[in-house]
Design a protein around this motif. Sequence first.
Motif, PDB file in Angstrom:
ATOM      1  N   THR A  76       0.840  -1.208   0.000  1.00  0.00           N
ATOM      2  CA  THR A  76       0.000   0.000   0.000  1.00  0.00           C
ATOM      3  C   THR A  76       0.871   1.252   0.000  1.00  0.00           C
ATOM      4  O   THR A  76       0.595   2.230  -0.724  1.00  0.00           O
ATOM      5  N   ILE A  77       1.926   1.233   0.812  1.00  0.00           N
ATOM      6  CA  ILE A  77       2.844   2.381   0.842  1.00  0.00           C
ATOM      7  C   ILE A  77       3.550   2.540  -0.501  1.00  0.00           C
ATOM      8  O   ILE A  77       3.723   3.659  -1.013  1.00  0.00           O
ATOM      9  N   ALA A  78       3.955   1.393  -1.085  1.00  0.00           N
ATOM     10  CA  ALA A  78       4.689   1.457  -2.353  1.00  0.00           C
ATOM     11  C   ALA A  78       3.831   2.011  -3.485  1.00  0.00           C
ATOM     12  O   ALA A  78       4.332   2.709  -4.380  1.00  0.00           O
ATOM     13  N   GLU A  79       2.545   1.722  -3.478  1.00  0.00           N
ATOM     14  CA  GLU A  79       1.661   2.163  -4.558  1.00  0.00           C
ATOM     15  C   GLU A  79       0.935   3.463  -4.244  1.00  0.00           C
ATOM     16  O   GLU A  79       0.116   3.924  -5.053  1.00  0.00           O
ATOM     17  N   ARG A  99      -0.050   6.553  -6.815  1.00  0.00           N
ATOM     18  CA  ARG A  99      -0.227   6.088  -8.181  1.00  0.00           C
ATOM     19  C   ARG A  99      -1.710   5.863  -8.462  1.00  0.00           C
ATOM     20  O   ARG A  99      -2.528   5.754  -7.543  1.00  0.00           O
ATOM     21  N   GLY A 100      -2.024   5.732  -9.718  1.00  0.00           N
ATOM     22  CA  GLY A 100      -3.409   5.534 -10.093  1.00  0.00           C
ATOM     23  C   GLY A 100      -3.926   4.163  -9.686  1.00  0.00           C
ATOM     24  O   GLY A 100      -3.158   3.219  -9.470  1.00  0.00           O
ATOM     25  N   ASP A 101      -5.244   4.065  -9.604  1.00  0.00           N
ATOM     26  CA  ASP A 101      -5.927   2.811  -9.256  1.00  0.00           C
ATOM     27  C   ASP A 101      -5.461   2.253  -7.909  1.00  0.00           C
ATOM     28  O   ASP A 101      -5.331   1.039  -7.722  1.00  0.00           O
ATOM     29  N   LEU A 102      -5.199   3.139  -6.949  1.00  0.00           N
ATOM     30  CA  LEU A 102      -4.711   2.668  -5.647  1.00  0.00           C
ATOM     31  C   LEU A 102      -5.758   1.809  -4.946  1.00  0.00           C
ATOM     32  O   LEU A 102      -5.427   0.761  -4.381  1.00  0.00           O
ATOM     33  N   VAL A 103      -7.023   2.245  -5.012  1.00  0.00           N
ATOM     34  CA  VAL A 103      -8.062   1.494  -4.309  1.00  0.00           C
ATOM     35  C   VAL A 103      -8.194   0.089  -4.884  1.00  0.00           C
ATOM     36  O   VAL A 103      -8.276  -0.907  -4.151  1.00  0.00           O
ATOM     37  N   GLU A 104      -8.211  -0.006  -6.239  1.00  0.00           N
ATOM     38  CA  GLU A 104      -8.325  -1.321  -6.863  1.00  0.00           C
ATOM     39  C   GLU A 104      -7.126  -2.200  -6.518  1.00  0.00           C
ATOM     40  O   GLU A 104      -7.269  -3.413  -6.279  1.00  0.00           O
ATOM     41  N   ASN A 105      -5.942  -1.606  -6.495  1.00  0.00           N
ATOM     42  CA  ASN A 105      -4.751  -2.381  -6.149  1.00  0.00           C
ATOM     43  C   ASN A 105      -4.768  -2.825  -4.685  1.00  0.00           C
ATOM     44  O   ASN A 105      -4.336  -3.940  -4.355  1.00  0.00           O
ATOM     45  N   VAL A 106      -5.273  -1.957  -3.807  1.00  0.00           N
ATOM     46  CA  VAL A 106      -5.337  -2.324  -2.390  1.00  0.00           C
ATOM     47  C   VAL A 106      -6.253  -3.527  -2.193  1.00  0.00           C
ATOM     48  O   VAL A 106      -6.012  -4.379  -1.325  1.00  0.00           O
ATOM     49  N   VAL A 107      -7.312  -3.633  -3.012  1.00  0.00           N
ATOM     50  CA  VAL A 107      -8.183  -4.804  -2.932  1.00  0.00           C
ATOM     51  C   VAL A 107      -7.386  -6.076  -3.237  1.00  0.00           C
ATOM     52  O   VAL A 107      -7.508  -7.096  -2.542  1.00  0.00           O
ATOM     53  N   VAL A 108      -6.557  -6.002  -4.291  1.00  0.00           N
ATOM     54  CA  VAL A 108      -5.728  -7.168  -4.630  1.00  0.00           C
ATOM     55  C   VAL A 108      -4.736  -7.458  -3.510  1.00  0.00           C
ATOM     56  O   VAL A 108      -4.533  -8.621  -3.116  1.00  0.00           O
ATOM     57  N   PHE A 109      -4.112  -6.388  -2.985  1.00  0.00           N
ATOM     58  CA  PHE A 109      -3.166  -6.584  -1.875  1.00  0.00           C
ATOM     59  C   PHE A 109      -3.866  -7.241  -0.682  1.00  0.00           C
ATOM     60  O   PHE A 109      -3.314  -8.138  -0.029  1.00  0.00           O
ATOM     61  N   ALA A 159     -10.367 -12.835 -15.363  1.00  0.00           N
ATOM     62  CA  ALA A 159     -11.767 -12.572 -15.708  1.00  0.00           C
ATOM     63  C   ALA A 159     -12.089 -11.088 -15.703  1.00  0.00           C
ATOM     64  O   ALA A 159     -13.177 -10.696 -16.140  1.00  0.00           O
ATOM     65  N   GLY A 160     -11.173 -10.258 -15.221  1.00  0.00           N
ATOM     66  CA  GLY A 160     -11.400  -8.828 -15.190  1.00  0.00           C
ATOM     67  C   GLY A 160     -12.229  -8.353 -14.023  1.00  0.00           C
ATOM     68  O   GLY A 160     -12.703  -7.209 -14.019  1.00  0.00           O
ATOM     69  N   TRP A 161     -12.409  -9.199 -13.016  1.00  0.00           N
ATOM     70  CA  TRP A 161     -13.234  -8.817 -11.872  1.00  0.00           C
ATOM     71  C   TRP A 161     -12.442  -8.047 -10.821  1.00  0.00           C
ATOM     72  O   TRP A 161     -13.036  -7.355 -10.001  1.00  0.00           O
ATOM     73  N   VAL A 162     -11.146  -8.203 -10.803  1.00  0.00           N
ATOM     74  CA  VAL A 162     -10.296  -7.409  -9.916  1.00  0.00           C
ATOM     75  C   VAL A 162      -9.158  -6.840 -10.742  1.00  0.00           C
ATOM     76  O   VAL A 162      -8.930  -7.234 -11.893  1.00  0.00           O
ATOM     77  N   GLN A 163      -8.442  -5.899 -10.163  1.00  0.00           N
ATOM     78  CA  GLN A 163      -7.375  -5.198 -10.867  1.00  0.00           C
ATOM     79  C   GLN A 163      -6.304  -6.184 -11.341  1.00  0.00           C
ATOM     80  O   GLN A 163      -5.761  -6.958 -10.558  1.00  0.00           O
ATOM     81  N   PRO A 164      -5.975  -6.200 -12.654  1.00  0.00           N
ATOM     82  CA  PRO A 164      -4.925  -7.089 -13.158  1.00  0.00           C
ATOM     83  C   PRO A 164      -3.545  -6.581 -12.753  1.00  0.00           C
ATOM     84  O   PRO A 164      -3.390  -5.440 -12.304  1.00  0.00           O
ATOM     85  N   PRO A 165      -2.523  -7.403 -12.928  1.00  0.00           N
ATOM     86  CA  PRO A 165      -1.172  -6.970 -12.564  1.00  0.00           C
ATOM     87  C   PRO A 165      -0.662  -5.887 -13.507  1.00  0.00           C
ATOM     88  O   PRO A 165      -1.036  -5.832 -14.678  1.00  0.00           O
ATOM     89  N   THR A 166       0.204  -5.048 -12.971  1.00  0.00           N
ATOM     90  CA  THR A 166       0.836  -3.998 -13.770  1.00  0.00           C
ATOM     91  C   THR A 166       2.342  -4.159 -13.687  1.00  0.00           C
ATOM     92  O   THR A 166       2.854  -5.084 -13.044  1.00  0.00           O
TER      93      THR A 166
END
Length: 419
Positions: A29-32, A35-45, A75-82
């Motif tokens: 969370t700190i690393a991202e 950056r954009g799409d932080l909320v979506e990435n936090v869900v994956v984290f 499936a596109g239901w959560v944020q894909p890897p970047t």
Amino acid sequence: MDTIPDDLRTWVPRLAAPVAAAVFVLLWTIAEAGRGDLVENVVVFGLFGLAVGLAVWMPWTSIGLTVAIPALQLAGWVQPPTDTTWPTYLAIAFVAFFAAFARSVAVRLVALAAAGLASGLAAIAMAVPTLARPYVWSSWVGGGQGTKTDVITLAASLFGAAAAAWAVGIFLSSVLRVRRIGQVLERTETRFHETDFELRLAHDRARISRDVHDALAHSLAVVVSQAQGALALSATRPEVVEQALRTIADVGRTSLVDVRHLVERIQQDADDATPRETLADLDRLATTMRDVGMTVTLRHLGDAAELLPSQELAVFRIVQESLTNALKHSGSSSTVDVALDWRGPGLALLVTSSGDDPLVASRRGTGRGTGIASMTERARLAGGWLTAELGDDGVFVVTAFLPTPEPIGLLQSWTEQPA
């Protein structure tokens, strides 16, 4: 010596998994941040952190999440890897590591297989472009070796990391289990030694009780009988008093020697160093009881066989206790017949006694006295058996049997003969 508590070893992996999950989510969370799409990435984290945190507590749920997360990304239901978040797939290795601590072999094996499946799905999510995510691994690294090669390389790399983590987890869990087993064995051995010591102590107490009873009960019965007789005849037959006092003195000295030997045996723990009574001492014992006034007959039927020293001592003590019981319960005028029958495969001992002038209360009461219990135990320890009962005619009968060593030697000689 290992001083780590067993409970601590059990709880280390249980606590380490949630802590690792919390650190994983916090650092990513700190690393991202910014950056954009932080909320979506936090869900994956958070999903990966949940999988890591449950790896020890709920391994099946954790394994399922490990496979489900890259599938949901495909499936596109959560944020894909970047290009910056793809290392989150290392959570697959963390799950494999902690799942290796599970007690169930099935959980450990399924965790490794699931790590392979999750690695393959993650490799596809990173290397295969779609309309929704055209930028994949080849664009992140500025080239690539082709989609198929990238998928294979990424899947092999992720699975290799997970397999290595799983192997380390298996090794560490095995070390902890071996140490726990060692502690259990050590505690079991300690309890075994404590129990063995208690049994030895109880056995020694029982042996001392038998020896004290054998050493004193007979002598005291003789002393009481002589004292009562001297008291009754002191007025009319004073010469009997002198003889009774001599008998009391002789019996007292003998009893004192027996007690001294017993104390020495207890202090030195060297039974073999102390002289023991044998069958040859039965005549002396019978003579002592005849001096009291009892009618004692000692008979040997058949040719005497050789007994072990412990068996001879047992026979002497059984006869001594039988004579003592006869004196106490039938009086100094009682009649006792002692028969040692050698005509069978061992020594059959039969002691009958009768009389009507008891020194103590009748033995028709309930329960078995210490003397009978001592005789029974001595016969059992000598390899035989003993019964004692009062017949309807008032005759008390003690029957015992002790096997002789000869049949064993004969059987051994038969087995050694050539066919």
